[in-house]
Scaffold this motif. Structure first.
Motif, PDB file in Angstrom:
ATOM      1  N   LEU A 196       0.877  -1.170   0.000  1.00 43.78           N
ATOM      2  CA  LEU A 196       0.000   0.000   0.000  1.00 43.78           C
ATOM      3  C   LEU A 196       0.910   1.214   0.000  1.00 43.78           C
ATOM      4  O   LEU A 196       1.568   1.502   0.989  1.00 43.78           O
ATOM      5  CB  LEU A 196      -0.911   0.000   1.236  1.00 43.78           C
ATOM      6  N   ASP A 197       0.965   1.915  -1.132  1.00 50.87           N
ATOM      7  CA  ASP A 197       1.979   2.944  -1.319  1.00 50.87           C
ATOM      8  C   ASP A 197       1.591   4.322  -0.793  1.00 50.87           C
ATOM      9  O   ASP A 197       2.442   5.202  -0.712  1.00 50.87           O
ATOM     10  CB  ASP A 197       2.334   3.067  -2.809  1.00 50.87           C
ATOM     11  N   SER A 198       0.327   4.521  -0.471  1.00 53.55           N
ATOM     12  CA  SER A 198      -0.108   5.861  -0.070  1.00 53.55           C
ATOM     13  C   SER A 198      -1.409   5.774   0.705  1.00 53.55           C
ATOM     14  O   SER A 198      -2.096   4.748   0.692  1.00 53.55           O
ATOM     15  CB  SER A 198      -0.292   6.757  -1.306  1.00 53.55           C
ATOM     16  N   THR A 200      -4.088   7.541   0.172  1.00 49.90           N
ATOM     17  CA  THR A 200      -5.217   7.738  -0.744  1.00 49.90           C
ATOM     18  C   THR A 200      -4.888   7.094  -2.078  1.00 49.90           C
ATOM     19  O   THR A 200      -3.716   6.804  -2.366  1.00 49.90           O
ATOM     20  CB  THR A 200      -5.515   9.242  -0.937  1.00 49.90           C
ATOM     21  N   PRO A 201      -5.889   6.883  -2.941  1.00 49.29           N
ATOM     22  CA  PRO A 201      -5.646   6.104  -4.169  1.00 49.29           C
ATOM     23  C   PRO A 201      -4.712   6.733  -5.186  1.00 49.29           C
ATOM     24  O   PRO A 201      -4.101   6.004  -5.979  1.00 49.29           O
ATOM     25  CB  PRO A 201      -7.059   5.965  -4.771  1.00 49.29           C
ATOM     26  N   HIS A 204      -0.814   5.519  -5.243  1.00 50.67           N
ATOM     27  CA  HIS A 204      -0.786   4.064  -5.374  1.00 50.67           C
ATOM     28  C   HIS A 204      -1.253   3.637  -6.766  1.00 50.67           C
ATOM     29  O   HIS A 204      -0.587   2.846  -7.447  1.00 50.67           O
ATOM     30  CB  HIS A 204      -1.690   3.459  -4.296  1.00 50.67           C
ATOM     31  N   ASP A 205      -2.384   4.165  -7.198  1.00 48.99           N
ATOM     32  CA  ASP A 205      -2.951   3.783  -8.499  1.00 48.99           C
ATOM     33  C   ASP A 205      -2.125   4.313  -9.667  1.00 48.99           C
ATOM     34  O   ASP A 205      -2.123   3.716 -10.749  1.00 48.99           O
ATOM     35  CB  ASP A 205      -4.390   4.270  -8.622  1.00 48.99           C
ATOM     36  N   TRP A 213      -5.653   0.527  -5.308  1.00 47.42           N
ATOM     37  CA  TRP A 213      -5.642   0.952  -3.906  1.00 47.42           C
ATOM     38  C   TRP A 213      -6.883   0.434  -3.179  1.00 47.42           C
ATOM     39  O   TRP A 213      -6.775  -0.129  -2.085  1.00 47.42           O
ATOM     40  CB  TRP A 213      -5.578   2.477  -3.834  1.00 47.42           C
ATOM     41  N   ARG A 217      -6.902  -2.202  -0.021  1.00 48.78           N
ATOM     42  CA  ARG A 217      -7.529  -1.897   1.270  1.00 48.78           C
ATOM     43  C   ARG A 217      -8.548  -2.977   1.644  1.00 48.78           C
ATOM     44  O   ARG A 217      -8.634  -3.402   2.802  1.00 48.78           O
ATOM     45  CB  ARG A 217      -8.198  -0.526   1.220  1.00 48.78           C
TER      46      ARG A 217
END
Length: 341
Positions: A196-198, A200-201, A204-205, A213, A217
Motif C-alpha cells: 500500500l503505497d499511499s 489515498t488512491p 498508489h494507483d 488501492w 484496502r
C-alpha cells in the motif's frame, strides 16, 4: 540505465589518460549521480571495476552499444540503515514472476504477460527439508504475485513449518479458492505483507493501476478479519511521500514492526530510484527458478546471480557467503541492509 553524466573517453585507458578524466568527472558530480563512461576499449572493464571498488563508487552496469562499451557507476555509497543480520538468516523464495498488476517500478519486471517461471512445490519442499540446518530464521515468499498459484497454500504451509513466514502480496486476490487457502494457514506462523503505497488512491494507483488501492484496502480488511497479522509496505520515491505515509500509519495505529517503507530501487522496470550494487547490500539468500541470487531487489539480474545450482542448499548458502567474503574488506564496510520486508 539512464545516467546523469556521460563521459566519452574514446580509446583512453588507465595507461593513457583515463584516470584524470575520472577524477575530473567525480569533482563535478554529486553523491548519488550516475556516470556513464563510454569508450572503445572493452578490456578496460576489469581495471575500471577495480578502481570503482577501491574508490567506493560502485560499478552498476556494463553494456555494448553501437560497437562501443558503456559502463555506468554511481558517485559514492548509498546511505541505507546498518544491521547485524547474519547472512543466511533470511531466505527469500520467488515462487513465480507473473502478476495481476504491472507496477511501473517492479524490480523484477513482473506483469500479467511475463512467463510464470515457477519455483514449484517440489523444490520448496526440498528447500524446507534442508533449511533448518543452515541458520534460516525467517522465510519470505514473494513474486510476482504468489496468490496466483494454485498451490500457494501448500507452499506457505510448508515454509511455515520450518520458520516464521511472510508472504508479500498486493492483497487483491483474497477471494474464492484463495480465501480457502488462507483460512487453512497457521495464524501464528504466517504474516501477510500487503503493498500500500499511499494513504489515498492517487499515488498508489498511479504506479499500480486504477482501482488497485481500493482492492488492496479490501484485502487488508479481509486478512485482518481472518485473524492474520498484516504488515503494510509502501514503495516511495521521495522523503515527502515517506513522511506522509508514516503519518497515515500513525493515524491507523499500525505498530512499528508492521511497517515497511522503502525507496524505489533502480532495477527492473524502474526508470529512476536508488541505484544499488552488490557492494551496497548485505546479501539475503534469494532463490528463484533460475538459481540463487544475492538479494531480492536483484532477483533476476545477472550481476546479482551467485549460482545456478540451488541444491544442495548448504552449498548454495556457502556460495553466497564466499561471494560476500570475496567483496573484500572495503566492500564489506559499504554493505548495508536494504529492507524489502
Amino acid at each position: 540505465m539512464k545516467a546523469d553524466i556521460d563521459l566519452d573517453i574514446g580509446r583512453k585507458t588507465f595507461a593513457s589518460g583515463l584516470l584524470p578524466e575520472l577524477i575530473a568527472v567525480l569533482r563535478r558530480s554529486r553523491p548519488g549521480d550516475l556516470i556513464a563512461v563510454i569508450g572503445d576499449e572493452e578490456h578496460i572493464g576489469p581495471e575500471l571495476e577495480t578502481w570503482c571498488r577501491f574508490t567506493g563508487n560502485p560499478l552498476l552496469g556494463t553494456a555494448a552499444e553501437g560497437g562501443r562499451i558503456r559502463f555506468v557507476f554511481r558517485c559514492g555509497a548509498v546511505a541505507v540503515p546498518k544491521d547485524n543480520r547474519p547472512v543466511g538468516s533470511r531466505l527469500w523464495l520467488y515462487t513465480n514472476f507473473d502478476c495481476n498488476l504491472h507496477c511501473d517500478y517492479c524490480c523484477v519486471r513482473s506483469s500479467p504477460t511475463v512467463p510464470r517461471r515457477e519455483l514449484g512445490f517440489a523444490r520448496v519442499q526440498q528447500i524446507a527439508r534442508e533449511a533448518p540446518e543452515l541458520g534460516v530464521e525467517e522465510i519470505f515468499v514473494t513474486g510476482g504475485e504468489p496468490f496466483l498459484l494454485e498451490d500457494i497454500g501448500d507452499i506457505l504451509a510448508c515454509c511455515a513449518a520450518v520458520a516464521p513466514t511472510t508472504v508479500l502480496t498486493n492483497g487483491m486476490l483474497f477471494a474464492g479458492r484463495r480465501a480457502e487457502s488462507l483460512a487453512a494457514l497457521p495464524r501464528d506462523r504466517i504474516v501477510l505483507q500487503i503493498s500500500l503505497d499511499s494513504s489515498t488512491p492517487e499515488l498508489h494507483d498511479l504506479h499500480r493501476g486504477r482501482g488497485a488501492w481500493a482492492r488492496a484496502r479490501e484485502g487488508i480488511v479481509r486478512a485482518r478479519a481472518q485473524g492474520f497479522r498484516v504488515r503494510l509496505a509502501a514503495t516511495v520515491s521521495t522523503d515527502t511521500e515517506a513522511e506522509q505515509f508514516r503519518q497515515f500509519l500513525d493515524e491507523e495505529k499500525v505498530d512499528a514492526e508492521d511497517r515497511v517503507i522503502r525507496r524505489v530501487a533502480l532495477r527492473g522496470s524502474a526508470t529512476e530510484g536508488v541505484a544499488l550494487s552488490r557492494a551496497d547490500l548485505v546479501p539475503e539468500v534469494t532463490i528463484t527458478s533460475e538459481g540463487v541470487y544475492w538479494h531480492p531487489v536483484g532477483g533476476q539480474d545477472a550481476d546479482f546471480l551467485v549460482t545456478r545450482d540451488i541444491f544442495p542448499l548448504a552449498e548454495s548458502f556457502a556460495a553466497v557467503r564466499r561471494a560476500f567474503d570475496s567483496e573484500g574488506e572495503h566492500a564489506n564496510k559499504l554493505a548495508r541492509i536494504f529492507n524489502c520486508a
